[in-house]
Design a protein around this motif. Structure first.
Motif, PDB file in Angstrom:
ATOM      1  N   TYR A   1       9.566   2.441  -3.347  1.00  0.00           N
ATOM      2  CA  TYR A   1       8.189   2.686  -2.929  1.00  0.00           C
ATOM      3  C   TYR A   1       8.087   3.989  -2.143  1.00  0.00           C
ATOM      4  O   TYR A   1       7.146   4.198  -1.373  1.00  0.00           O
ATOM      5  CB  TYR A   1       7.636   1.510  -2.107  1.00  0.00           C
ATOM      6  CG  TYR A   1       8.445   1.163  -0.895  1.00  0.00           C
ATOM      7  CD1 TYR A   1       9.498   0.270  -0.986  1.00  0.00           C
ATOM      8  CD2 TYR A   1       8.164   1.727   0.338  1.00  0.00           C
ATOM      9  CE1 TYR A   1      10.265  -0.049   0.126  1.00  0.00           C
ATOM     10  CE2 TYR A   1       8.908   1.417   1.452  1.00  0.00           C
ATOM     11  CZ  TYR A   1       9.961   0.517   1.339  1.00  0.00           C
ATOM     12  OH  TYR A   1      10.708   0.209   2.430  1.00  0.00           O
TER      13      TYR A   1
ATOM     14  N   GLU B   1      -3.641  -5.452   2.017  1.00  0.00           N
ATOM     15  CA  GLU B   1      -3.659  -4.603   0.845  1.00  0.00           C
ATOM     16  C   GLU B   1      -3.257  -5.451  -0.359  1.00  0.00           C
ATOM     17  O   GLU B   1      -2.522  -6.432  -0.220  1.00  0.00           O
ATOM     18  CB  GLU B   1      -2.667  -3.446   1.044  1.00  0.00           C
ATOM     19  CG  GLU B   1      -3.000  -2.568   2.250  1.00  0.00           C
ATOM     20  CD  GLU B   1      -1.774  -1.822   2.772  1.00  0.00           C
ATOM     21  OE1 GLU B   1      -1.091  -2.352   3.667  1.00  0.00           O
ATOM     22  OE2 GLU B   1      -1.528  -0.710   2.272  1.00  0.00           O
TER      23      GLU B   1
ATOM     24  N   TRP C   1       4.131  -1.614 -11.999  1.00  0.00           N
ATOM     25  CA  TRP C   1       2.998  -1.560 -11.063  1.00  0.00           C
ATOM     26  C   TRP C   1       1.870  -0.766 -11.703  1.00  0.00           C
ATOM     27  O   TRP C   1       2.122   0.284 -12.316  1.00  0.00           O
ATOM     28  CB  TRP C   1       3.436  -0.888  -9.769  1.00  0.00           C
ATOM     29  CG  TRP C   1       2.290  -0.551  -8.869  1.00  0.00           C
ATOM     30  CD1 TRP C   1       1.666  -1.372  -7.983  1.00  0.00           C
ATOM     31  CD2 TRP C   1       1.609   0.706  -8.791  1.00  0.00           C
ATOM     32  NE1 TRP C   1       0.643  -0.712  -7.366  1.00  0.00           N
ATOM     33  CE2 TRP C   1       0.588   0.566  -7.836  1.00  0.00           C
ATOM     34  CE3 TRP C   1       1.767   1.936  -9.440  1.00  0.00           C
ATOM     35  CZ2 TRP C   1      -0.274   1.607  -7.500  1.00  0.00           C
ATOM     36  CZ3 TRP C   1       0.918   2.969  -9.117  1.00  0.00           C
ATOM     37  CH2 TRP C   1      -0.101   2.802  -8.156  1.00  0.00           C
TER      38      TRP C   1
ATOM     39  N   TYR D   1      -3.779   4.294  -8.990  1.00  0.00           N
ATOM     40  CA  TYR D   1      -3.500   3.775 -10.325  1.00  0.00           C
ATOM     41  C   TYR D   1      -2.251   4.430 -10.895  1.00  0.00           C
ATOM     42  O   TYR D   1      -1.942   5.578 -10.609  1.00  0.00           O
ATOM     43  CB  TYR D   1      -4.655   4.070 -11.287  1.00  0.00           C
ATOM     44  CG  TYR D   1      -5.966   3.422 -10.931  1.00  0.00           C
ATOM     45  CD1 TYR D   1      -6.974   4.150 -10.307  1.00  0.00           C
ATOM     46  CD2 TYR D   1      -6.197   2.086 -11.233  1.00  0.00           C
ATOM     47  CE1 TYR D   1      -8.189   3.557  -9.978  1.00  0.00           C
ATOM     48  CE2 TYR D   1      -7.412   1.493 -10.911  1.00  0.00           C
ATOM     49  CZ  TYR D   1      -8.394   2.226 -10.284  1.00  0.00           C
ATOM     50  OH  TYR D   1      -9.588   1.638  -9.958  1.00  0.00           O
TER      51      TYR D   1
ATOM     52  N   CYS E   1      -1.303 -10.499  -9.645  1.00  0.00           N
ATOM     53  CA  CYS E   1      -1.760  -9.884  -8.407  1.00  0.00           C
ATOM     54  C   CYS E   1      -0.669 -10.121  -7.362  1.00  0.00           C
ATOM     55  O   CYS E   1       0.017 -11.154  -7.377  1.00  0.00           O
ATOM     56  CB  CYS E   1      -3.109 -10.425  -7.950  1.00  0.00           C
ATOM     57  SG  CYS E   1      -3.198 -12.189  -7.619  1.00  0.00           S
TER      58      CYS E   1
ATOM     59  N   LEU F   1       2.461  -1.209  -0.631  1.00  0.00           N
ATOM     60  CA  LEU F   1       3.328  -0.864  -1.754  1.00  0.00           C
ATOM     61  C   LEU F   1       4.799  -1.157  -1.459  1.00  0.00           C
ATOM     62  O   LEU F   1       5.571  -1.428  -2.377  1.00  0.00           O
ATOM     63  CB  LEU F   1       3.140   0.599  -2.124  1.00  0.00           C
ATOM     64  CG  LEU F   1       1.747   0.925  -2.670  1.00  0.00           C
ATOM     65  CD1 LEU F   1       1.536   2.430  -2.704  1.00  0.00           C
ATOM     66  CD2 LEU F   1       1.552   0.322  -4.044  1.00  0.00           C
TER      67      LEU F   1
ATOM     68  N   SER G   1      -1.775  -0.851 -10.099  1.00  0.00           N
ATOM     69  CA  SER G   1      -2.876  -0.457  -9.234  1.00  0.00           C
ATOM     70  C   SER G   1      -2.754  -1.055  -7.843  1.00  0.00           C
ATOM     71  O   SER G   1      -2.150  -2.120  -7.666  1.00  0.00           O
ATOM     72  CB  SER G   1      -4.216  -0.869  -9.848  1.00  0.00           C
ATOM     73  OG  SER G   1      -5.310  -0.300  -9.135  1.00  0.00           O
ATOM     74  N   TYR G   2      -3.342  -0.362  -6.868  1.00  0.00           N
ATOM     75  CA  TYR G   2      -3.323  -0.732  -5.454  1.00  0.00           C
ATOM     76  C   TYR G   2      -4.710  -0.531  -4.872  1.00  0.00           C
ATOM     77  O   TYR G   2      -5.424   0.425  -5.248  1.00  0.00           O
ATOM     78  CB  TYR G   2      -2.323   0.145  -4.725  1.00  0.00           C
ATOM     79  CG  TYR G   2      -2.532   0.256  -3.234  1.00  0.00           C
ATOM     80  CD1 TYR G   2      -3.399   1.212  -2.693  1.00  0.00           C
ATOM     81  CD2 TYR G   2      -1.849  -0.572  -2.359  1.00  0.00           C
ATOM     82  CE1 TYR G   2      -3.580   1.326  -1.326  1.00  0.00           C
ATOM     83  CE2 TYR G   2      -2.028  -0.463  -0.987  1.00  0.00           C
ATOM     84  CZ  TYR G   2      -2.901   0.493  -0.479  1.00  0.00           C
ATOM     85  OH  TYR G   2      -3.075   0.605   0.873  1.00  0.00           O
TER      86      TYR G   2
ATOM     87  N   LEU H   1       5.644  -6.170  -1.207  1.00  0.00           N
ATOM     88  CA  LEU H   1       4.896  -7.104  -2.054  1.00  0.00           C
ATOM     89  C   LEU H   1       5.463  -8.486  -1.809  1.00  0.00           C
ATOM     90  O   LEU H   1       6.358  -8.950  -2.523  1.00  0.00           O
ATOM     91  CB  LEU H   1       4.994  -6.686  -3.517  1.00  0.00           C
ATOM     92  CG  LEU H   1       4.522  -5.261  -3.833  1.00  0.00           C
ATOM     93  CD1 LEU H   1       4.681  -4.959  -5.318  1.00  0.00           C
ATOM     94  CD2 LEU H   1       3.090  -5.059  -3.390  1.00  0.00           C
TER      95      LEU H   1
ATOM     96  N   ASN I   1      -2.391  -5.521  -4.874  1.00  0.00           N
ATOM     97  CA  ASN I   1      -1.906  -4.771  -6.035  1.00  0.00           C
ATOM     98  C   ASN I   1      -2.029  -5.606  -7.310  1.00  0.00           C
ATOM     99  O   ASN I   1      -2.082  -6.824  -7.266  1.00  0.00           O
ATOM    100  CB  ASN I   1      -0.422  -4.449  -5.856  1.00  0.00           C
ATOM    101  CG  ASN I   1      -0.135  -3.597  -4.654  1.00  0.00           C
ATOM    102  OD1 ASN I   1      -0.048  -2.376  -4.745  1.00  0.00           O
ATOM    103  ND2 ASN I   1       0.022  -4.242  -3.498  1.00  0.00           N
ATOM    104  N   TRP I   2      -1.999  -4.895  -8.435  1.00  0.00           N
ATOM    105  CA  TRP I   2      -1.791  -5.510  -9.740  1.00  0.00           C
ATOM    106  C   TRP I   2      -0.487  -4.954 -10.314  1.00  0.00           C
ATOM    107  O   TRP I   2      -0.251  -3.736 -10.281  1.00  0.00           O
ATOM    108  CB  TRP I   2      -2.945  -5.212 -10.685  1.00  0.00           C
ATOM    109  CG  TRP I   2      -4.216  -5.940 -10.373  1.00  0.00           C
ATOM    110  CD1 TRP I   2      -5.294  -5.465  -9.699  1.00  0.00           C
ATOM    111  CD2 TRP I   2      -4.531  -7.298 -10.725  1.00  0.00           C
ATOM    112  NE1 TRP I   2      -6.277  -6.435  -9.614  1.00  0.00           N
ATOM    113  CE2 TRP I   2      -5.831  -7.573 -10.233  1.00  0.00           C
ATOM    114  CE3 TRP I   2      -3.863  -8.316 -11.416  1.00  0.00           C
ATOM    115  CZ2 TRP I   2      -6.463  -8.806 -10.398  1.00  0.00           C
ATOM    116  CZ3 TRP I   2      -4.489  -9.537 -11.580  1.00  0.00           C
ATOM    117  CH2 TRP I   2      -5.778  -9.782 -11.079  1.00  0.00           C
ATOM    118  N   VAL I   3       0.314  -5.859 -10.829  1.00  0.00           N
ATOM    119  CA  VAL I   3       1.578  -5.513 -11.479  1.00  0.00           C
ATOM    120  C   VAL I   3       1.617  -6.273 -12.803  1.00  0.00           C
ATOM    121  O   VAL I   3       1.196  -7.429 -12.854  1.00  0.00           O
ATOM    122  CB  VAL I   3       2.790  -5.919 -10.609  1.00  0.00           C
ATOM    123  CG1 VAL I   3       4.102  -5.552 -11.304  1.00  0.00           C
ATOM    124  CG2 VAL I   3       2.715  -5.273  -9.235  1.00  0.00           C
TER     125      VAL I   3
END
Lengths: 107, 117
Positions: A91, B33, B47, B60, B96, B101, B49-50, B104, B35-37
């Motif tokens: 990251y 926060e 990964w 993205y 999700c 970042l 989007s955040y 997770l 995210n989508w993974v």
């Protein structure tokens, strides 16, 4: 993008074995690395964060080390519940990227 | 108990659209926060989007930039992913995941999106 290369891609081991998985980053990511475990049909689970910190509730047989470009994930004594796929994730830079995974199977 | 439940997946033709939802429970959604993974069948994790807690910052992956839109409704404890111009290569389980970042720490069980003619 930062490329993360895991080794090996697959591994067969016995219960009780010590298992080591490596992850190499294509550039210096300091200690911006996590390790996840994923079982078939399940969501990934965070095990190690910031290269060497054990996530709350994760057994102490799991550990991580390394910095810059070279990282190691170790299971000190493999248990039946540990057979799964393991992923490293960096990251340090966007986009965050994952290694290709290491599938750990029963020998 | 922390819960993230995704929905909205399904079969769609190339060029079509879908809207994924992720409903959170067991924690203060507005403080996290998200995210989508995604994970293509038999493949690794990607990964995509955040979004920051307030929605003020969004990122993205290049693979979805301009086609997907992440959003959230903190009053409804919900995260969304609007997916337009879908391609065969978007076929995956979409997760999700909670957290920044670099952390997770909790993931939903995922929803399957299949893009095929």
């Amino acid at each position: 993008d930062i490329q993360m290369t895991q080794s090996p891609s697959s591994l067969s081991a016995n219960v009780g074995d010590r298992v080591i998985i490596t992850c190499q980053a294509s550039q210096d990511i300091t200690k911006s690395l996590n390790w996840f475990q994923q079982k078939p049909g399940k969501a990934p689970k965070l095990l190690i964060y910031d290269a060497s910190n054990l996530e709350t509730g994760v057994p102490s047989r799991f550990s991580g080390s390394g910095s810059e470009t070279d990282f190691t994930f170790t299971i000190s004594s493999l248990q039946p519940d540990d057979f799964a796929t393991y992923y490293c994730q960096q990251y340090d830079n966007l986009p965050i990227t994952f290694g290709q995974g290491t599938r750990l199977e029963i020998k | 108990e922390v819960q993230l439940v995704e929905s909205g997946g399904g079969l769609v033709q190339p060029g079509g659209s879908l809207r994924l939802s992720c409903v959170a429970a067991g924690f203060t959604f507005s403080s996290y926060e998200m995210n989508w993974v995604r994970q293509a069948p038999g493949k690794g994790l990607e990964w995509i989007s955040y979004i920051r807690e307030t929605g003020s910052t969004i990122y993205y992956a290049d693979s979805v930039q301009g086609r997907f839109t992440i959003s959230r409704d903190n009053a409804k404890n919900s995260l969304f992913l609007q997916m337009n111009s879908l391609r065969v290569e978007d076929t995956a389980v979409y997760y999700c995941a909670r957290g920044p970042l670099g952390y997770l720490d909790f993931w939903g069980q995922g929803t399957l999106v299949s893009v095929s003619s």
